[in-house]
Every structure is written in structure tokens, then in C-alpha cells.
Scaffold this active site. Structure first.
Site, PDB file in Angstrom:
ATOM      1  N   ASP A 119      -3.712  18.956 -16.049  1.00  0.00           N
ATOM      2  CA  ASP A 119      -4.068  17.639 -16.561  1.00  0.00           C
ATOM      3  C   ASP A 119      -3.577  17.590 -18.003  1.00  0.00           C
ATOM      4  O   ASP A 119      -4.147  18.212 -18.891  1.00  0.00           O
ATOM      5  CB  ASP A 119      -5.580  17.437 -16.489  1.00  0.00           C
ATOM      6  N   LYS A 153      -4.538   6.250 -20.679  1.00  0.00           N
ATOM      7  CA  LYS A 153      -4.695   6.684 -22.061  1.00  0.00           C
ATOM      8  C   LYS A 153      -3.403   6.461 -22.860  1.00  0.00           C
ATOM      9  O   LYS A 153      -2.996   5.326 -23.071  1.00  0.00           O
ATOM     10  CB  LYS A 153      -5.142   8.143 -22.080  1.00  0.00           C
ATOM     11  N   ARG A 156       0.823  -1.198   0.000  1.00  0.00           N
ATOM     12  CA  ARG A 156       0.000   0.000   0.000  1.00  0.00           C
ATOM     13  C   ARG A 156       0.861   1.254   0.000  1.00  0.00           C
ATOM     14  O   ARG A 156       0.436   2.330  -0.442  1.00  0.00           O
ATOM     15  CB  ARG A 156      -0.946   0.000   1.213  1.00  0.00           C
ATOM     16  N   TYR A 191     -12.453  17.465 -17.798  1.00  0.00           N
ATOM     17  CA  TYR A 191     -12.989  16.109 -17.746  1.00  0.00           C
ATOM     18  C   TYR A 191     -14.142  16.023 -16.745  1.00  0.00           C
ATOM     19  O   TYR A 191     -14.064  16.556 -15.634  1.00  0.00           O
ATOM     20  CB  TYR A 191     -11.871  15.140 -17.359  1.00  0.00           C
TER      21      TYR A 191
END
Length: 397
Positions: free
Chosen positions: A182, A207, A56, A109
Site C-alpha cells: 500500500d 488521496k 461494469r 490502515y
């Protein structure tokens, strides 16, 4: 022992993504770094580890991907997450507190919009949507409690651009205001936001970085070690670290990124130019077109125009949606940046939560079609468009 690659001159992109910061596995000399699919790690003695205690917090395979991302971002370190939205959420939780204010691009987005409107608002994080292409509006929108300007450029799905360098200068004229970008649509190879002055670069690695629709992931990069330490701490606490199997697959995708981006840019340019000339097409949004209102800005701050475009037909909404359905090579799916050409209708997908009036004002009409141009031959893609026009409209006229 120092890495001999670090002593060489700066690499060109195609060499950079394969060799710079590359991590090798020493036990078997495997040319591919292995998947460390483990939850925990053995302590050599009490309190003594090899740098890993629990996945983690950190994982060797994820670390290998982070070094690859850092190489293309031009930073000492990067952090990888389970998704792009996990990256943005960790960014906000790490840097913001109750009462802080954020300026967001008004075309951004849809997931980012939902994060602020439906989640962070419950923690009294304040926000204002502003056209970040309007520098005066951004300057006027900064408040005493503003802590972050977060822009997406090119914006999803209209491709509207924001001047990264100018926005960075605005942010840095104000105390305690950071500027994040972004940069998913272009990646650092086509637009290095940190070189242009931004404080933080965010990518949805799902992406173009992955490029094969195989993984979900996100990344953050920054030159400030204090900020990175804070984000790493928050990631560990809330458990948003990238999964090792997804990290391993993404490492393989990064290695072909420059070659893929070159094809995406070339193919998108050809498709955009063809669509712009078609009598059934009302409007095309693509920064590589001379007719694009911000073409000069794209030339100034980008090293390529990318593989994303959007367009509207001279048609009704129903005809536009039936046109999309008639396409055979263009797959209707909610993602982008992959080898396959993907097509979507933002009004019913990524931006479905916005009101019709707001979408229309932002240029996201019910008829807008977003296209992620893949690696198929543009000749074949254009033929696919031609047959769809014929099916819906009985020919191109």
C-alpha cells in the site's frame, strides 16, 4: 499507427503525468478526454464491439485513468476501483482462497484491518499481523499456506517504514508468495515499489493522486499480465470498477501530481522541524527528520519524505483534542493528500476499532495527532499552530 510519444526517451515526472500514455478523443478533438457516462455500448454487429460492452467490465474514461496510473507505476497496465478498499478487497478475492494465509503490517490502515478481521475471516482467510520492519519476524512468520505479504510503508499513522526491497526478496525466496505494498502515502513518484521488487502496488487514488478531495478511488498495478487479467475478471464479477465521473476528475488531478508532491514534501519538512523544536511537543514522526529512527531507510528507498506526519503533545488527551479543535487552517477530517491541510486523531477515527492496549503498543496513543500537510504556506500553518498553543496552553512555554 504507433504513438509517437512511446518512441521518445523516458520522461521526467512533470512531463510523464501530462503526456505519457495520454488518450485523446477523436470525434471532436477535445483536449480533455470526455466522461463516458454510460451503462452499455452499441454492438456494431452481433458479437462485434469497439472493445466495450458494459461499464461494469470496462469504460473508456476509466481506461484513460488506468493508462495514466500505469505510466507513473511504470507498468503496461493498471486497474482502477471505486475506492482503495475496493482495490484491496478485489486483490484478496482474486488471489486468495479459503485456507490461505496473509502476513500484514501490524501498523496499517484501519480499513485493511477490519477487512481481514471482520470480513475475510468468515471465508477462512488466515492472517497474522507482524512488524514488517522486522525482517527476521517476517521470515519466521511465513507458513506453508502463506500466499501474500501485504505491507503499508510509510505506515498509517506512525509513519513506520518497511524495507520494500528486503521484503520482496523474502517473499520471492518462498514458492507462491507474492508481495504487495500500500503505497498511498508516497505514490510511485516518491517510492516506486515495483522497481524495488514488489509484485503489486496499491494506491488509494482518493488521496494524493486526486489531490482535491473530489473523488473516492483506488488502483492496482503489476507487471504480471496473468495476475492483472485475474484481477480484471474479479473486478468485473463483483462490480468494483471506478465510476467514470470520478475517473475523469482523477485524471485532472494526476496532471499536477509532481508539482503538488514537491510542495507537500517541502511544507511538511518545515512544519515537522518547527514542531520538533516546540517545548509543548513530545514527539514527531516524520521520515525527513534526522531524529526519525528509520531516516536512513527513507533516504535509501524514497525520492522524497512525503506530506504526512504525526505527533504527540506534552499534554493530556483532552488538551490534545482541544488543541486540534483550536486550529483554524488545519481542517479536522478523515482523509489525506489534498491541497488542504487535514488533521485527525487516529484513536477516535481510522484506528478506533483497536483496543487501547494494542494502540499503545503500536504507538497510536489517544494523544497521537496525524497531520496531512497541504499546500498552504507553511508560515501560515505554523502561525495557526502558535495560536492554538496559545489558546490551550496560554503560550508556547
Amino acid at each position: 499507427m504507433s504513438d509517437p510519444l512511446s518512441e521518445r526517451p523516458a520522461f521526467q515526472p512533470s512531463t510523464l503525468v501530462i503526456h505519457s500514455n495520454r488518450v485523446y478523443e477523436s470525434q471532436s478533438n477535445s483536449i480533455l478526454f470526455p466522461v463516458h457516462q454510460t451503462a452499455t455500448y452499441i454492438h456494431e454487429s452481433v458479437g462485434v464491439t469497439k472493445g466495450y460492452g458494459y461499464s461494469r467490465g470496462a469504460n473508456p474514461t476509466v481506461n484513460a485513468l488506468e493508462q495514466s496510473i500505469a505510466a507513473i507505476e511504470g507498468t503496461e497496465q493498471a486497474l482502477c476501483f471505486r475506492s482503495g478498499m475496493a482495490a484491496i478487497t478485489t486483490l484478496c478475492m482474486g488471489l486468495l482462497k479459503s485456507g490461505d494465509h496473509v502476513i500484514l503490517s501490524e501498523v496499517i490502515y484501519g480499513g485493511t484491518t477490519r477487512l481481514f478481521e471482520q470480513v475475510l475471516t468468515h471465508f477462512d482467510v488466515q492472517y497474522t499481523f507482524i512488524d514488517t520492519a522486522d525482517l527476521a519476524a517476517v521470515e519466521a512468520g511465513i507458513k506453508p499456506n502463506t500466499r501474500l505479504i501485504f505491507a503499508e510503508t510509510p505506515a498509517n499513522p506512525t509513519l513506520r517504514l518497511s524495507d520494500v526491497k528486503a521484503l520482496a526478496e523474502i517473499a520471492h525466496r518462498h514458492e507462491n508468495v507474492l508481495f504487495g505494498v500500500d503505497n498511498t502515502f508516497l505514490t510511485p513518484l516518491l517510492q516506486n515499489c515495483l522497481e524495488l521488487g514488489a509484485d503489486i502496488s496499491m494506491l488509494s487514488t482518493t488521496k494524493y493522486i486526486d489531490g482535491h478531495n473530489a473523488t473516492i478511488g483506488g488502483s492496482l498495478a503489476c507487471h504480471d499480465a496473468v495476475i492483472m487479467d485475474r484481477l480484471r475478471f474479479v473486478r468485473k464479477i463483483i462490480g468494483t470498477i471506478q465510476a467514470p465521473q470520478d475517473a475523469w476528475l482523477t485524471i485532472q488531478g494526476v496532471k499536477t501530481l509532481p508539482a503538488r508532491l514537491a510542495m507537500h514534501c517541502s511544507h511538511a519538512q518545515q512544519v515537522a522541524e518547527w514542531l520538533e523544536k516546540h517545548p509543548r511537543v513530545y514527539h514527531v514522526n516524520y521520515p525527513g527528520l534526522a531524529s526519525f529512527p528509520q531516516h536512513a531507510l527513507a533516504v535509501k528507498q524514497q525520492k522524497g519524505f512525503g506530506g504526512m506526519l504525526s505527533f504527540e503533545l506534552n499534554a493530556t488527551t483532552d488538551e490534545s483534542l482541544r488543541f486540534m479543535k483550536a486550529l483554524k487552517l488545519c481542517t479536522c477530517a478523515e482523509s489525506l493528500g489534498s491541497v488542504e491541510t487535514l488533521i485527525t486523531n487516529p484513536a477516535t477515527a481510522s484506528h478506533c476499532d483497536l483496543t487501547v492496549e494494542l494502540r499503545e503498543r503500536l504507538g497510536i496513543s489517544d494523544r497521537l495527532i496525524r497531520l496531512s500537510v497541504g499546500l498552504e504556506s507553511p508560515i501560515d500553518l505554523i502561525k495557526d499552530f502558535e495560536q492554538a498553543f496559545d489558546v490551550i496552553f496560554g503560550g508556547s512555554k
